[in-house]
Each structure stands twice: as C-alpha cells, then as structure tokens.
Write a protein that holds these residues in place. Structure first.
Motif, PDB file in Angstrom:
ATOM      1  N   TYR A 143       0.784  -1.288   0.063  1.00 20.78           N
ATOM      2  CA  TYR A 143       0.073  -0.046   0.003  1.00 20.78           C
ATOM      3  C   TYR A 143       0.983   1.334  -0.028  1.00 20.78           C
ATOM      4  O   TYR A 143       0.436   2.222  -0.449  1.00 20.78           O
ATOM      5  CB  TYR A 143      -1.020  -0.189   1.170  1.00 20.78           C
ATOM      6  N   TRP A 189      -0.237   6.336  -6.579  1.00 21.51           N
ATOM      7  CA  TRP A 189      -1.177   6.209  -7.690  1.00 21.51           C
ATOM      8  C   TRP A 189      -2.651   6.319  -7.184  1.00 21.51           C
ATOM      9  O   TRP A 189      -3.299   6.894  -7.788  1.00 21.51           O
ATOM     10  CB  TRP A 189      -0.859   4.793  -8.212  1.00 21.51           C
ATOM     11  N   LEU A 190      -2.826   5.835  -5.925  1.00 23.18           N
ATOM     12  CA  LEU A 190      -4.089   5.872  -5.174  1.00 23.18           C
ATOM     13  C   LEU A 190      -4.546   7.250  -5.055  1.00 23.18           C
ATOM     14  O   LEU A 190      -5.667   7.882  -5.227  1.00 23.18           O
ATOM     15  CB  LEU A 190      -4.283   5.249  -3.826  1.00 23.18           C
ATOM     16  N   THR A 245      -8.590  12.208 -10.634  1.00 24.52           N
ATOM     17  CA  THR A 245      -9.459  11.609 -11.541  1.00 24.52           C
ATOM     18  C   THR A 245     -10.843  11.459 -10.816  1.00 24.52           C
ATOM     19  O   THR A 245     -11.703  12.287 -11.253  1.00 24.52           O
ATOM     20  CB  THR A 245      -8.915  10.106 -11.981  1.00 24.52           C
ATOM     21  N   ILE A 246     -10.963  10.537  -9.789  1.00 26.47           N
ATOM     22  CA  ILE A 246     -12.073  10.396  -9.426  1.00 26.47           C
ATOM     23  C   ILE A 246     -13.021  11.456  -8.846  1.00 26.47           C
ATOM     24  O   ILE A 246     -14.042  11.920  -8.905  1.00 26.47           O
ATOM     25  CB  ILE A 246     -12.356   9.046  -8.516  1.00 26.47           C
ATOM     26  N   LEU A 282       1.806   1.833  -3.505  1.00 28.97           N
ATOM     27  CA  LEU A 282       0.810   2.121  -4.406  1.00 28.97           C
ATOM     28  C   LEU A 282      -0.004   3.340  -4.015  1.00 28.97           C
ATOM     29  O   LEU A 282      -0.665   3.963  -4.702  1.00 28.97           O
ATOM     30  CB  LEU A 282      -0.499   1.122  -4.115  1.00 28.97           C
ATOM     31  N   GLY A 290      -3.400   9.852  -6.701  1.00 30.91           N
ATOM     32  CA  GLY A 290      -3.774  10.464  -8.051  1.00 30.91           C
ATOM     33  C   GLY A 290      -4.886   9.932  -8.514  1.00 30.91           C
ATOM     34  O   GLY A 290      -5.735  10.517  -8.831  1.00 30.91           O
ATOM     35  N   LEU A 291      -5.402   8.782  -8.278  1.00 25.96           N
ATOM     36  CA  LEU A 291      -6.699   8.372  -8.818  1.00 25.96           C
ATOM     37  C   LEU A 291      -7.939   8.876  -8.133  1.00 25.96           C
ATOM     38  O   LEU A 291      -8.791   9.288  -8.741  1.00 25.96           O
ATOM     39  CB  LEU A 291      -6.805   6.626  -8.626  1.00 25.96           C
ATOM     40  N   PHE A 292      -7.716   9.211  -6.704  1.00 26.54           N
ATOM     41  CA  PHE A 292      -8.839   9.789  -6.264  1.00 26.54           C
ATOM     42  C   PHE A 292      -8.934  11.200  -5.962  1.00 26.54           C
ATOM     43  O   PHE A 292      -9.921  12.062  -6.157  1.00 26.54           O
ATOM     44  CB  PHE A 292      -8.877   9.196  -4.738  1.00 26.54           C
TER      45      PHE A 292
END
Length: 310
Positions: A28, A34-35, A42-43, A31, A37-39
């Motif tokens: 984790y 990346w997590l 993006t999301i 990661l 950046g994702l939340f």
C-alpha cells in the motif's frame, strides 16, 4: 536429517504460513502515489463535475442548484449540435484514414529494410509532436493564405490558391490531415502485431498459389484484427477529445463559420470564456456518455469481426 524429516518440516512451515495474516503495508505504501492520483486527480474531479452539471456556476459565486436545466438547454443549443456534427465528421473520417495509413506503413516496414530502427523512429515522431501547440502553429502557417502549400501551388501554375484554414469548406480538412499525419503510435502497435503472425501461414498460402492480396485478406487481417480493434478503440477515444489542433488553427474561435468548432472547443468556450461552468460540466458528461457509447458499440461488434486464435 532424513528426507522424510525435511519434507515434514517444510509442510509444517507451509501450513503455519497460511495461518498468518499477510502484511500488505509495504504494498500500500508503494501504491499510495497512484491511489492519491486516482482519487484526488481523477475520481474526485469527476464527481465534482457531475455535481456541478446540475448547478449554475460562474466560478466567481457559489454554485446554485438548477436541476436538469443545463441538460434541457443543451437540447436546444444550435451551436452545440453543430459542434457535435463537426466532431463526428472529424472522428469518422480521420480515424479510419489514420489507421489505414498506419497499417500500410507497418506492412512496408515489416518486410525488413536497412535502417529499420531509424525509419521506425522517424515515422513515430509525428505522434509525439502532433498534439503540441508548436506543430499546430506550424500547421496554420503551412496552410495559410501565403503558406507553404499555396506557394508550391503557385509554382505549379495555380494562380489563386484557396485560403485553406480561412475557407469553411476546407478548414476542417486541414485538421483531419494533421490527425492522419500522427499515425506513428498505431503504426508501432501494428508492426508489433505483424511480427507475431507465424510466417508458416504465408509460406503455406504461397505454395498454394495465393496472391499477395489474398494472403493479406485471409491471413494478415484476421490475425491482426485484435490489434486493429485495440487501435480503433484508442484512436476513437483520443479523437473525440481533440482540442489543441482546433484551438490553435482557428485561433480559439472554431471558425471560419464554426467549421472547426470541436465539441471540446465549445466546452472550453462555455466554461472558461463565458464562465458557465455548470453548463460546461453537463457538456463534459455528455461527452463521457458519447465516448462510452461508441466504445460499447465497438466491443459489441467485435465478436463479428475480431478473430482470436485461441
């Protein structure tokens, strides 16, 4: 220790390890960027834009909830309808032409030639530069009234060559040509796919007397169809999101006469030109639905023409 004893000890260690809870903290930790950046990139913004699509928001005052008014206004917006038409023409014409050119160049390079790595790099270069501001400015100069294209036409005897980017009938064609020119990325993927087709199929067909065109239709295209499908989906998604070329070539206006008014350009004008961010957010979600619809149609149709050798 005997062999039996060693096997017993190994079995006990294996059984004990199954009962232990694995420590995923390190995974984790790696990661985490990346997590985040994702939340966060993006999301999170996607959810925020979905909420804003139901509001009247001008970036300066708090959003005001208006429900479905933005979507109703979109149904009656003539410029939005024209931007959809221009975008559909751009996608439907440019993507097949680009993929056909990419496949043709890949077939030539697949034959093998001296300096293959050099030619592969040269052909790939437009994909790296084609969406840049500098190349779009250069393209506008090349197709301008006194640009390189018209200078060449005058040398060939054409007395009054057209102003390509100032003519509504030809302005969109210049941007389509720019998109077709950026064929390097799908070409590299096609070339990798061609290298995976066993040569014995071509040798057997040649022994049977099949012509080169027949071998292309019966061997190359069916075995390359998964790669064609992959490139088609990627290029469709990318073409629907095209913005820089139209913005630079038209000077941000989408002209002449809205002939290069891409959907993304009109979205930009509404959001940042007119500060109608609620309406622009609704437009963004319509674009998401359109891209998702085209992607779904491609996946549904793939079972009729995409061949997998397994």
């Amino acid at each position: 220790m005997s062999v039996v004893g060693e096997l017993s000890a190994l079995r006990r260690r294996t059984k004990g390890s199954k009962d232990e809870t694995p420590d995923n903290k390190v995974a984790y930790l790696f990661l985490a960027p990346w997590l985040i950046g994702l939340f966060g990139i993006t999301i999170g913004p996607m959810i925020a834009s979905l909420v804003l699509s139901f509001t009247d928001y001008n970036l300066l005052q708090p959003p005001n909830w208006v429900g479905l008014e933005n979507f109703v206004a979109m149904a009656n917006d003539a410029r939005l309808h024209n931007s959809l038409r221009v975008t559909f023409v751009y996608v439907i014409v440019s993507v097949p032409l680009q993929l056909a050119l990419a496949l043709g160049i890949a077939l030539l390079l697949d034959r093998g030639m001296r300096g293959l790595a050099f030619y592969r790099s040269i052909f790939y270069l437009p994909s790296l530069l084609g969406s840049s501001v500098a190349v779009a400015i250069l393209w506008r100069q090349i197709f301008g009234t006194t640009g390189l294209v018209n200078q060449v036409l005058q040398l060939l005897g054409v007395q009054s060559p057209p102003g390509w980017i100032s003519n509504p009938d030809t302005a969109l064609g210049t941007i389509i040509l720019l998109h077709v020119w950026t064929f390097g990325s799908p070409m590299i993927i096609f070339l990798a796919g061609l290298r995976q087709i066993p040569r014995m199929y071509y040798e057997a067909a040649e022994v049977d007397g099949a012509s080169r065109w027949t071998r292309f239709l019966t061997i190359t295209l069916p075995l390359l169809s998964p790669i064609i499908f992959f490139n088609l989906v990627l290029q469709l998604i990318g073409a629907f999101q095209s913005f820089t070329q139209a913005f630079i070539v038209s000077g941000g206006s989408g002209g002449p006469s809205d002939s290069t008014m891409f959907y993304t350009l009109y979205l930009y004008q509404k959001g940042f030109g007119q500060l109608d961010m609620g309406y622009a957010s609704a437009m963004a979600w319509l674009l998401v639905v359109i891209i998702a619809g085209f992607t779904a149609i491609n996946f549904l149709a793939a079972k009729y023409w995409v061949f997998y050798d397994d």
